[in-house]
Design a protein around this motif. Structure first.
Motif, mmCIF file in Angstrom:
data_model
loop_
_atom_site.group_PDB
_atom_site.id
_atom_site.type_symbol
_atom_site.label_atom_id
_atom_site.label_comp_id
_atom_site.label_asym_id
_atom_site.label_seq_id
_atom_site.Cartn_x
_atom_site.Cartn_y
_atom_site.Cartn_z
ATOM 1 N N LEU A 20 13.475 2.775 10.057
ATOM 2 C CA LEU A 20 12.861 1.448 9.987
ATOM 3 C C LEU A 20 11.375 1.557 9.659
ATOM 4 O O LEU A 20 10.846 0.764 8.873
ATOM 5 C CB LEU A 20 13.075 0.687 11.300
ATOM 6 N N ALA A 21 10.711 2.554 10.244
ATOM 7 C CA ALA A 21 9.292 2.751 9.944
ATOM 8 C C ALA A 21 9.096 3.184 8.495
ATOM 9 O O ALA A 21 8.174 2.721 7.817
ATOM 10 C CB ALA A 21 8.681 3.781 10.898
ATOM 11 N N VAL A 22 9.966 4.047 7.988
ATOM 12 C CA VAL A 22 9.878 4.480 6.590
ATOM 13 C C VAL A 22 10.055 3.287 5.656
ATOM 14 O O VAL A 22 9.285 3.103 4.711
ATOM 15 C CB VAL A 22 10.934 5.569 6.277
ATOM 16 N N THR A 26 3.665 1.497 6.999
ATOM 17 C CA THR A 26 2.898 2.659 6.550
ATOM 18 C C THR A 26 2.574 3.583 7.732
ATOM 19 O O THR A 26 1.652 4.390 7.659
ATOM 20 C CB THR A 26 1.600 2.219 5.836
ATOM 21 N N ALA A 27 3.352 3.467 8.795
ATOM 22 C CA ALA A 27 3.180 4.368 9.934
ATOM 23 C C ALA A 27 3.661 5.777 9.585
ATOM 24 O O ALA A 27 3.148 6.753 10.110
ATOM 25 C CB ALA A 27 3.929 3.841 11.155
ATOM 26 N N ILE A 28 4.650 5.857 8.723
ATOM 27 C CA ILE A 28 5.166 7.133 8.219
ATOM 28 C C ILE A 28 5.013 7.098 6.711
ATOM 29 O O ILE A 28 5.506 6.172 6.058
ATOM 30 C CB ILE A 28 6.646 7.342 8.607
ATOM 31 N N TRP A 29 4.363 8.091 6.144
ATOM 32 C CA TRP A 29 4.091 8.088 4.704
ATOM 33 C C TRP A 29 5.183 8.779 3.909
ATOM 34 O O TRP A 29 4.934 9.415 2.908
ATOM 35 C CB TRP A 29 2.733 8.702 4.423
ATOM 36 N N ASN A 30 6.394 8.674 4.352
ATOM 37 C CA ASN A 30 7.561 9.115 3.592
ATOM 38 C C ASN A 30 8.194 7.901 2.946
ATOM 39 O O ASN A 30 8.101 6.788 3.477
ATOM 40 C CB ASN A 30 8.577 9.818 4.487
ATOM 41 N N GLU A 31 8.866 8.121 1.842
ATOM 42 C CA GLU A 31 9.502 7.027 1.115
ATOM 43 C C GLU A 31 11.019 7.116 1.136
ATOM 44 O O GLU A 31 11.694 6.280 0.547
ATOM 45 C CB GLU A 31 8.969 6.998 -0.319
ATOM 46 N N VAL A 87 3.968 8.703 17.935
ATOM 47 C CA VAL A 87 4.592 7.777 18.881
ATOM 48 C C VAL A 87 5.132 6.607 18.067
ATOM 49 O O VAL A 87 4.378 5.990 17.304
ATOM 50 C CB VAL A 87 3.580 7.255 19.935
ATOM 51 N N TYR A 88 6.412 6.315 18.221
ATOM 52 C CA TYR A 88 7.044 5.213 17.481
ATOM 53 C C TYR A 88 7.873 4.366 18.439
ATOM 54 O O TYR A 88 8.561 4.904 19.309
ATOM 55 C CB TYR A 88 7.950 5.745 16.361
ATOM 56 N N VAL A 89 7.803 3.061 18.241
ATOM 57 C CA VAL A 89 8.550 2.116 19.073
ATOM 58 C C VAL A 89 9.408 1.250 18.160
ATOM 59 O O VAL A 89 8.979 0.875 17.063
ATOM 60 C CB VAL A 89 7.583 1.238 19.909
ATOM 61 N N HIS A 90 10.610 0.956 18.608
ATOM 62 C CA HIS A 90 11.505 0.092 17.831
ATOM 63 C C HIS A 90 10.788 -1.233 17.558
ATOM 64 O O HIS A 90 10.151 -1.792 18.454
ATOM 65 C CB HIS A 90 12.804 -0.159 18.598
ATOM 66 N N PRO A 91 10.884 -1.744 16.320
ATOM 67 C CA PRO A 91 10.110 -2.943 15.978
ATOM 68 C C PRO A 91 10.386 -4.160 16.864
ATOM 69 O O PRO A 91 9.473 -4.949 17.107
ATOM 70 C CB PRO A 91 10.494 -3.245 14.529
ATOM 71 N N ASP A 92 11.590 -4.299 17.386
ATOM 72 C CA ASP A 92 11.843 -5.474 18.230
ATOM 73 C C ASP A 92 11.397 -5.277 19.676
ATOM 74 O O ASP A 92 11.563 -6.159 20.511
ATOM 75 C CB ASP A 92 13.313 -5.905 18.148
ATOM 76 N N ARG A 93 10.760 -4.120 19.976
ATOM 77 C CA ARG A 93 10.259 -3.866 21.331
ATOM 78 C C ARG A 93 8.762 -3.574 21.364
ATOM 79 O O ARG A 93 8.220 -3.196 22.396
ATOM 80 C CB ARG A 93 11.022 -2.688 21.960
ATOM 81 N N GLU A 96 5.342 -4.329 24.264
ATOM 82 C CA GLU A 96 5.831 -4.343 25.646
ATOM 83 C C GLU A 96 5.262 -3.203 26.488
ATOM 84 O O GLU A 96 5.665 -3.023 27.631
ATOM 85 C CB GLU A 96 7.360 -4.273 25.661
ATOM 86 N N GLY A 97 4.368 -2.415 25.910
ATOM 87 C CA GLY A 97 3.771 -1.305 26.653
ATOM 88 C C GLY A 97 4.541 0.001 26.554
ATOM 89 O O GLY A 97 4.164 0.987 27.186
ATOM 90 N N ILE A 98 5.602 0.031 25.776
ATOM 91 C CA ILE A 98 6.413 1.242 25.651
ATOM 92 C C ILE A 98 5.610 2.367 24.997
ATOM 93 O O ILE A 98 5.632 3.505 25.462
ATOM 94 C CB ILE A 98 7.705 0.945 24.850
#
Length: 181
Positions: A20-22, A26-31, A87-93, A96-98
């Motif tokens: 999801l980040a990819v 632009t948190a991960i610079w892989n395509e 550090v990566y958090v699921h976009p729908d969370r 929330e401080g995770i």
């Protein structure tokens, strides 16, 4: 929510967050997204080298809400006391401080391992991530303009660093001859 070391069953959730980040940030610079075999190999390499892979999960569902890890900053011996983290958090969370809880656990893990510096390479436009790091005492030590690209535009890399201890000198090491590199 529970924070713990990742196990193989968590890799599907880690892969989902990563992909999801990819695809969307632009948190991960892989395509290119990754498959489960890729995450399994990545996880084994990290854990076999003694690096943590941490997850935040909902215990009832064992759903991965976020993950955090660190690994070598650079491959040369002189950098052995420094690590680069993610550090990566699921976009729908998010929000929330995770991410903060994972960051705190990751920093504590690095201190227990005797690491001296933790570095984050962050898209300079990602103000949320930069603020999170600053709350934990990271400071921006560099800005590298236009060193990456994604979604048809140049990206600037902000380098943030947290010094984990106050040692004046590194632990002694015996220099030994090695194979040419």
């Amino acid at each position: 929510m529970v924070l713990r070391d990742a196990v193989e069953a968590d890799l599907v959730g880690i892969m989902e967050i990563y992909n999801l980040a990819v695809e969307n940030t632009t948190a991960i610079w892989n395509e290119h997204t990754v498959d489960l075999a890729n995450r399994l190999d990545w996880w084994r390499q990290r854990t076999n080298a003694g690096f943590p892979v941490l997850v935040a999960v909902l215990p009832a569902e064992e759903r991965v809400l976020g993950y955090a890890t660190y690994g070598p900053f650079r491959p040369h011996d002189g950098y052995r006391h420094s690590v680069e983290h993610s550090v990566y958090v699921h976009p729908d969370r998010r929000g929330e401080g995770i991410g903060g809880q994972l960051m705190a656990m990751l920093i504590e893990h690095a201190r227990q391992q005797g690491r001296h510096a933790m570095i984050g390479g962050i898209d300079a436009g990602n103000r949320g991530s930069i603020r999170l790091h600053e709350r934990f005492g990271f400071r921006q030590v560099g800005l590298m303009p236009q060193v990456g690209c994604k979604f048809g535009r140049w990206l600037d890399l902000a380098l943030l660093q947290l010094t984990l201890d106050d040692s004046a000198t590194p632990p002694a090491v015996t220099v030994r001859a090695s194979e040419p590199r």
